[in-house]
Scaffold this active site. Structure first.
Site, mmCIF file in Angstrom:
data_model
loop_
_atom_site.group_PDB
_atom_site.id
_atom_site.type_symbol
_atom_site.label_atom_id
_atom_site.label_comp_id
_atom_site.label_asym_id
_atom_site.label_seq_id
_atom_site.Cartn_x
_atom_site.Cartn_y
_atom_site.Cartn_z
ATOM 1 N N ASP A 89 1.027 -1.273 0.009
ATOM 2 C CA ASP A 89 -0.022 0.135 0.062
ATOM 3 C C ASP A 89 0.866 1.352 0.077
ATOM 4 O O ASP A 89 0.615 2.338 -0.877
ATOM 5 C CB ASP A 89 -0.895 -0.048 1.292
ATOM 6 C CG ASP A 89 -1.703 1.279 1.192
ATOM 7 O OD1 ASP A 89 -2.275 1.527 0.404
ATOM 8 O OD2 ASP A 89 -1.687 2.079 2.212
ATOM 9 N N SER A 113 -6.629 -0.243 -0.324
ATOM 10 C CA SER A 113 -5.666 0.557 0.549
ATOM 11 C C SER A 113 -6.230 0.704 1.676
ATOM 12 O O SER A 113 -5.495 0.337 2.723
ATOM 13 C CB SER A 113 -5.534 2.088 -0.157
ATOM 14 O OG SER A 113 -4.921 2.893 0.622
HETATM 15 N N1 URA Z 1 -6.896 6.548 2.648
HETATM 16 C C1 URA Z 1 -6.245 5.469 2.215
HETATM 17 O O1 URA Z 1 -5.607 4.864 3.204
HETATM 18 N N2 URA Z 1 -6.230 5.029 1.104
HETATM 19 C C2 URA Z 1 -6.603 5.952 0.062
HETATM 20 O O2 URA Z 1 -6.393 5.552 -1.084
HETATM 21 C C3 URA Z 1 -7.471 6.982 0.375
HETATM 22 C C4 URA Z 1 -7.618 7.254 1.637
#
Ligand code: URA
Length: 446
Positions: free
Chosen positions: A161, A183
């Site tokens: 991520d 994510s």
């Molecule tokens: N927050 C996150 O952790 N990921 C995203 O893609 C958008 C907001």
């Protein structure tokens, strides 16, 4: 696995097999697929979308790119909350100690400010000395000892991520519902939680400006949670106007401290902050098994707030993570806690405030020093605003709309702050922050 053929098939609208997505993410995380190919895949996914199976596969691959914490040997059902991000959103600072005070362990891994929206880590660090960089063993030990811990993402948690988010940020692929969902959920599922409550924000100051998109995001997030056997509930909340009165790291932390102390924060009461906190707490206490229903959870949460137990838990949390307890006793004594300027209503302001543009104030706070232009920029913890006038308040030219806090007042764009307020001769209709609730099967309302 041939990344070119995968991204061509996605570009042409085909659905990929879960194993193909896993292979791609695994190869990208270890550096075997370059950024330019992954960026092409992300753009194809952005434009063509990902179905539920693909989104779940992406989440799983990102989740297993790093360590998945197992807290099952610690007593109790561990429950966290995640917000999709907004302006003035200091809810985690109230919620985590409040829920822990009611007996549900809260292991919370949070992020920093992103774009115009603030981040819980920056707000915690506005408490002098507060350490958000605990090791995983320290994280576990603190959760076991006091039932709450709040840290930042470590290198071990969902490294895919971290890489993918940075790439999305610079390739115009952030605002995709399945990419955002994967994510968020990959990080949350890695924390070792048993259940999750989501605060999905909708409106000007949110990533999802349209309510229909926010609903879809909520459904996708909850669907992924259920796919991983983690009971997940989402609340849809309004983010057109800033939440509460404060925007900026210390101003927001001070507001949260005052509410937990049972005092009125700078600027006046913040009923919306209390409403959202209690609604989220009610769900967490229900999912955490200490309440039979969200309504029962609400009663417990209200008692923890009113009795001061939530504030006592905040003291324990701040002490455990090395923060200065003196600012909890007297928030106004912190360095930079005194206003340096006021924003007043212009000559044409008359009647009532009908809207306060959260997006505009979020960016104004970033320019003042509360956020970052580049990832490595330092933030000014004191920088921000406190709204002395809220939507629905009567207003006359010259009235103070907001007070300003900053180490460097020359960074203030007073016109932008003034322009964020809209007026009308008639008061706006009363609205609630709490728009709807999704339990995985249906939207139930409140
Ligand atoms: N927050 C996150 O952790 N990921 C995203 O893609 C958008 C907001």
């Amino acid at each position: 696995m041939n990344p070119v053929s995968l991204l061509i098939r996605k570009r042409d609208g085909e659905c990929l097999a879960a194993s193909e997505i896993t292979d791609l993410v695994t190869a990208y995380t270890r550096g075997a697929v370059p950024d330019y190919q992954m960026a092409a895949f992300l753009m194809a996914a952005f434009i063509q979308g990902l179905n539920d199976t693909e989104a779940a596969a992406l989440t799983r691959a990102m989740l297993h790119s790093g360590e998945v914490l197992d807290l099952s040997d610690l007593p109790g059902l561990k429950v966290d909350k995640h917000s999709t991000g907004g302006v003035g959103d200091k809810i985690s600072l109230l919620l985590a100690p409040l829920v822990a005070a009611c007996g549900v362990p809260v292991p919370m891994i949070s992020g920093r400010g992103l774009g115009h929206s603030g981040g819980t880590l920056d707000k915690l660090e506005a408490i002098p000395g507060f350490n958000v960089n605990l090791s995983i063993p320290e994280y576990r030990a603190q959760l076991e000892r006091i039932g709450v811990v709040m840290i930042g993402q470590t290198a071990e948690i969902a490294p895919a991520d971290k890489k993918l988010y940075a790439l999305r940020d610079v390739t115009g692929t952030v605002e995709s519902i399945p990419l955002i969902a994967a994510s968020i959920m990959s990080k949350k599922l890695a924390e070792g939680i048993d259940a999750l409550v989501l605060d999905v924000k909708s409106g000007r100051g949110a990533f999802m400006k349209e309510e229909a998109d926010a609903r879809k995001l909520a459904e996708t997030l909850v669907g992924i949670g259920r796919e991983f056997d983690k009971p997940t509930v989402a609340l849809l909340t309004d983010m057109n106007n800033p939440l509460g009165r404060s925007i900026g790291n210390w101003p927001e932390t001070a507001e949260a401290i005052c509410v937990l102390r049972g005092e009125t924060p700078a600027g006046g009461p913040v009923d919306d902050v209390i409403d959202v906190t209690l609604a989220l707490a009610a769900e967490m206490l229900h999912l955490g098994g200490v309440a039979d229903s969200p309504d029962g959870g609400y009663v417990q949460a209200r008692h923890a707030l009113d009795s001061g137990h939530a504030f006592e838990k905040l003291i324990e949390l701040v002490e455990a993570q090395g923060g200065d307890l003196a600012v909890l006793d007297a928030p106004s004594t912190r360095k930079g806690a005194q206003p340096v300027a006021e924003i007043r209503a212009p000559e044409n302001a008359a009647g009532y405030v009908t809207a306060i543009d959260a997006l505009a104030l979020g960016w104004a706070a970033v320019h003042l020093g509360a956020g970052r232009a580049k990832k490595e920029d330092p933030v000014d913890p004191s920088a921000g605003f406190v709204l002395t006038t809220l939507v629905g308040d009567p207003v006359e030219p010259g009235d103070v709309l907001a007070t300003v806090y900053a180490a460097d007042p020359s960074r203030l764009d007073a016109e932008a702050v003034q322009a964020a307020f809209t007026y009308d001769s008639a008061p706006p209709a009363a609205t609630s922050r709490l728009l709807d609730r999704y339990d995985g099967a249906q939207w139930t309302g409140f």
